[in-house]
Write a protein that holds these residues in place. Structure first.
Motif, PDB file in Angstrom:
ATOM      1  N   GLN A   1       0.996  -1.360   0.001  1.00 23.96           N
ATOM      2  CA  GLN A   1      -0.181  -0.115   0.001  1.00 23.96           C
ATOM      3  C   GLN A   1       0.631   1.333   0.013  1.00 23.96           C
ATOM      4  OE1 GLN A   1      -2.320   1.175   3.591  1.00 23.96           O
ATOM      5  NE2 GLN A   1      -4.032   1.090   2.189  1.00 23.96           N
ATOM      6  N   ALA A   2       1.925   1.368   0.916  1.00 25.19           N
ATOM      7  CA  ALA A   2       2.677   2.324   0.867  1.00 25.19           C
ATOM      8  C   ALA A   2       3.486   2.716  -0.298  1.00 25.19           C
ATOM      9  CB  ALA A   2       3.652   2.424   2.109  1.00 25.19           C
ATOM     10  N   GLN A   3       3.931   1.416  -0.818  1.00 31.64           N
ATOM     11  CA  GLN A   3       4.819   1.653  -2.262  1.00 31.64           C
ATOM     12  C   GLN A   3       3.906   2.201  -3.240  1.00 31.64           C
ATOM     13  OE1 GLN A   3       6.074  -2.478  -1.670  1.00 31.64           O
ATOM     14  NE2 GLN A   3       8.543  -1.830  -1.731  1.00 31.64           N
ATOM     15  N   ALA A   4       2.829   1.591  -3.536  1.00 27.57           N
ATOM     16  CA  ALA A   4       1.852   1.738  -4.485  1.00 27.57           C
ATOM     17  C   ALA A   4       1.636   3.195  -4.514  1.00 27.57           C
ATOM     18  CB  ALA A   4       0.749   0.774  -4.478  1.00 27.57           C
ATOM     19  N   ARG A   5       1.177   3.821  -3.356  1.00 28.04           N
ATOM     20  CA  ARG A   5       0.706   5.052  -3.311  1.00 28.04           C
ATOM     21  C   ARG A   5       2.014   5.991  -3.582  1.00 28.04           C
ATOM     22  NH1 ARG A   5      -3.834   4.874   1.482  1.00 28.04           N
ATOM     23  NH2 ARG A   5      -5.165   3.803   0.600  1.00 28.04           N
TER      24      ARG A   5
ATOM     25  N   ALA B   1      -4.483  -0.511  -2.617  1.00 32.27           N
ATOM     26  CA  ALA B   1      -3.904   0.749  -3.311  1.00 32.27           C
ATOM     27  C   ALA B   1      -4.855   1.852  -3.716  1.00 32.27           C
ATOM     28  CB  ALA B   1      -3.162   0.368  -4.608  1.00 32.27           C
ATOM     29  N   LEU B   2      -5.951   1.500  -3.928  1.00 36.22           N
ATOM     30  CA  LEU B   2      -7.237   2.281  -4.119  1.00 36.22           C
ATOM     31  C   LEU B   2      -8.052   3.078  -3.117  1.00 36.22           C
ATOM     32  CD1 LEU B   2      -8.675   0.639  -7.615  1.00 36.22           C
ATOM     33  CD2 LEU B   2      -6.658   2.247  -7.246  1.00 36.22           C
ATOM     34  N   ASP B   3      -8.342   2.173  -2.001  1.00 31.64           N
ATOM     35  CA  ASP B   3      -9.154   2.630  -1.141  1.00 31.64           C
ATOM     36  C   ASP B   3      -8.671   3.012   0.145  1.00 31.64           C
ATOM     37  OD1 ASP B   3     -11.263   2.036  -2.900  1.00 31.64           O
ATOM     38  OD2 ASP B   3     -12.010   0.169  -1.994  1.00 31.64           O
ATOM     39  N   VAL B   4      -9.473   3.936   0.853  1.00 34.80           N
ATOM     40  CA  VAL B   4      -9.240   4.318   2.385  1.00 34.80           C
ATOM     41  C   VAL B   4      -9.331   2.705   3.019  1.00 34.80           C
ATOM     42  CG1 VAL B   4     -10.033   5.661   4.234  1.00 34.80           C
ATOM     43  CG2 VAL B   4     -10.109   6.454   2.069  1.00 34.80           C
ATOM     44  N   LEU B   5      -8.293   2.370   3.497  1.00 33.44           N
ATOM     45  CA  LEU B   5      -8.021   1.072   4.183  1.00 33.44           C
ATOM     46  C   LEU B   5      -7.022   1.034   5.092  1.00 33.44           C
ATOM     47  CD1 LEU B   5      -9.904  -1.493   3.782  1.00 33.44           C
ATOM     48  CD2 LEU B   5      -7.828  -2.175   2.157  1.00 33.44           C
ATOM     49  N   GLU B   6      -7.198   0.754   6.309  1.00 36.24           N
ATOM     50  CA  GLU B   6      -6.338   0.635   7.339  1.00 36.24           C
ATOM     51  C   GLU B   6      -5.806  -0.952   7.527  1.00 36.24           C
ATOM     52  OE1 GLU B   6      -6.147   1.446  12.278  1.00 36.24           O
ATOM     53  OE2 GLU B   6      -8.040   1.630  11.001  1.00 36.24           O
ATOM     54  N   PHE B   7      -4.392  -1.015   7.913  1.00 38.86           N
ATOM     55  CA  PHE B   7      -4.016  -2.497   8.083  1.00 38.86           C
ATOM     56  C   PHE B   7      -3.371  -2.398   9.409  1.00 38.86           C
ATOM     57  CE2 PHE B   7      -4.027  -2.100   3.581  1.00 38.86           C
ATOM     58  CZ  PHE B   7      -4.753  -3.428   3.192  1.00 38.86           C
ATOM     59  N   PRO B   8      -3.895  -3.510  10.310  1.00 35.85           N
ATOM     60  CA  PRO B   8      -3.277  -3.259  11.740  1.00 35.85           C
ATOM     61  C   PRO B   8      -2.037  -3.918  11.540  1.00 35.85           C
ATOM     62  CG  PRO B   8      -4.965  -5.216  11.304  1.00 35.85           C
ATOM     63  CD  PRO B   8      -4.982  -4.123   9.997  1.00 35.85           C
TER      64      PRO B   8
ATOM     65  N   PHE C   1     -11.651  -4.099   9.757  1.00 35.01           N
ATOM     66  CA  PHE C   1     -10.790  -3.107   8.983  1.00 35.01           C
ATOM     67  C   PHE C   1     -10.952  -3.143   7.307  1.00 35.01           C
ATOM     68  CE2 PHE C   1      -8.744  -4.256  12.899  1.00 35.01           C
ATOM     69  CZ  PHE C   1      -7.962  -3.267  13.122  1.00 35.01           C
ATOM     70  N   MET C   2     -11.966  -3.706   6.991  1.00 36.99           N
ATOM     71  CA  MET C   2     -12.444  -3.780   5.564  1.00 36.99           C
ATOM     72  C   MET C   2     -13.810  -2.844   5.563  1.00 36.99           C
ATOM     73  SD  MET C   2     -10.424  -5.545   3.852  1.00 36.99           S
ATOM     74  CE  MET C   2     -11.120  -6.137   2.309  1.00 36.99           C
ATOM     75  N   PRO C   3     -13.652  -1.756   5.593  1.00 41.27           N
ATOM     76  CA  PRO C   3     -14.840  -0.653   5.620  1.00 41.27           C
ATOM     77  C   PRO C   3     -15.574  -0.591   4.425  1.00 41.27           C
ATOM     78  CG  PRO C   3     -12.946   0.543   5.450  1.00 41.27           C
ATOM     79  CD  PRO C   3     -12.457  -0.800   5.578  1.00 41.27           C
ATOM     80  N   GLU C   4     -16.384   0.188   4.469  1.00 45.62           N
ATOM     81  CA  GLU C   4     -17.206   0.645   2.739  1.00 45.62           C
ATOM     82  C   GLU C   4     -16.131   1.195   1.874  1.00 45.62           C
ATOM     83  OE1 GLU C   4     -20.537   0.288   2.358  1.00 45.62           O
ATOM     84  OE2 GLU C   4     -20.545  -0.703   4.194  1.00 45.62           O
ATOM     85  N   ARG C   5     -16.648   0.700   0.584  1.00 44.97           N
ATOM     86  CA  ARG C   5     -15.619   1.129  -0.315  1.00 44.97           C
ATOM     87  C   ARG C   5     -15.494   2.465  -0.839  1.00 44.97           C
ATOM     88  NH1 ARG C   5     -17.887  -3.935  -1.918  1.00 44.97           N
ATOM     89  NH2 ARG C   5     -16.309  -5.541  -2.416  1.00 44.97           N
ATOM     90  N   THR C   6     -14.442   3.368  -0.307  1.00 38.98           N
ATOM     91  CA  THR C   6     -14.171   4.766  -0.645  1.00 38.98           C
ATOM     92  C   THR C   6     -12.872   4.803  -1.249  1.00 38.98           C
ATOM     93  OG1 THR C   6     -15.656   5.202   1.079  1.00 38.98           O
ATOM     94  CG2 THR C   6     -14.249   6.863   0.517  1.00 38.98           C
TER      95      THR C   6
END
Length: 302
Positions: A81-85, A111-118, A178-183
């Motif tokens: 995620q960090a590398q892609a962004r 890469a695309l969504d507001v998504l948090e990884f624990p 940790f898999m919220p609505e698609r935004t």
């Protein structure tokens, strides 16, 4: 559009649907650069079995996040995620479209969504893996169902059930939270390549046969010497796990091919389930003679 408002383009869909070729064509047409979102193409040397585009078929288009890991290393979706962004930002700063190409659904979404990884705790994960060995998969999934029934019903493999239990113990929150609505994290357009199942099955069988002819067994032999078996992610890759059994003398090539084709069909079905669940994907027929035109229109109007 200005460089700062160029959307991220994602070309998604099942394996064998032609994503790589469309990605290159779009990059040439619109002015773009490719970002790999196939988790197995991160690995150096895993070329034939992952259908990695050879250099001379990339049309002079820069390809990012290919060949970034050794086969002994474990892929991390949060690292990706960090590398892609970061890569997306660099591409847009050059006035080009970032074009994400791949069928690894969670990586695309990261890469695309507001998504948090624990985070992770190796010692805790080892303890849960030991428990898995002791009580078995179904008992461990039953334990997950007590604290996170959504994840227990959704996850069908041991590795992800272990991860879900690890996250719950670490955070006190269900993994599913940790898999919220698609935004979208920033403007994006997703294009999915649709292939009728019988046609896809034929394409996948042909593709596996081609891989064997191109030297898949020799590729696996070289990677085995480089530590493939010790890689938690790479060693499970489609084709590689099967052809390791050929090297060990447990299977012949025909058995490995048959099992790889079956496993690849199942994988393609899971990919379709994942991407079909996202209403934001615009689906295009993979064999449309005007595919590039249709894809370009969807991007410019999206």
């Amino acid at each position: 559009m200005t460089a700062g408002t160029l959307p991220v383009i994602a070309v998604v869909g099942p394996t064998g649907s032609g994503k790589s070729d469309l990605g290159v064509a779009l990059a040439q047409r619109l002015g773009g650069e490719i970002i790999n979102a196939d988790s197995m193409q991160f690995y150096r040397g895993m070329d034939i079995g992952t259908a990695k585009l050879p250099e001379d078929e990339r049309g002079g288009i820069p390809h990012h996040l290919l060949d970034i890991l050794d086969v002994t290393e474990e892929a991390s979706v949060s690292d990706f995620q960090a590398q892609a962004r970061e890569t997306i930002d660099r591409i847009r700063s050059r006035g080009n479209y970032p074009i994400l190409v791949g069928g690894s659904g969670l990586y695309v979404r990261a890469a695309l969504d507001v998504l948090e990884f624990p985070g992770t705790d190796p010692q805790l994960r080892r303890r849960i893996e030991d428990e898995l060995e002791s009580v078995g998969f179904e008992a461990l999934r039953a334990k997950l169902r007590d604290v996170d029934p959504v994840s227990a019903d959704r996850l069908g493999d041991a590795r992800r059930v272990v991860r879900a239990l690890e996250v719950h113990e670490l955070t006190g929150r269900p993994f599913s939270s940790f898999m919220p609505e698609r935004t979208y994290y920033q403007p994006a357009v997703q294009l999915g390549l649709a292939v009728e199942r019988p046609v896809l099955h034929v394409r996948l069988a042909r593709r596996v046969d081609q891989m064997v002819q191109q030297g898949l067994l020799d590729e696996v032999r070289v990677l085995d010497a480089a530590g493939l078996r010790s890689g938690r992610t790479a060693s499970r890759a489609l084709g590689y796990a099967q052809f390791l059994k050929v090297l060990d003398g447990h299977w012949n090539t025909g058995q490995a091919v048959e099992d790889t084709v079956i496993a690849t069909r199942k994988f393609a079905r899971r990919q379709l389930t994942w991407f079909r669940a996202d209403p934001r994907v615009t689906w295009l027929d993979f064999d449309n003679p005007e595919l590039l035109k249709a894809a370009t229109t969807a991007i410019l109007e999206g």
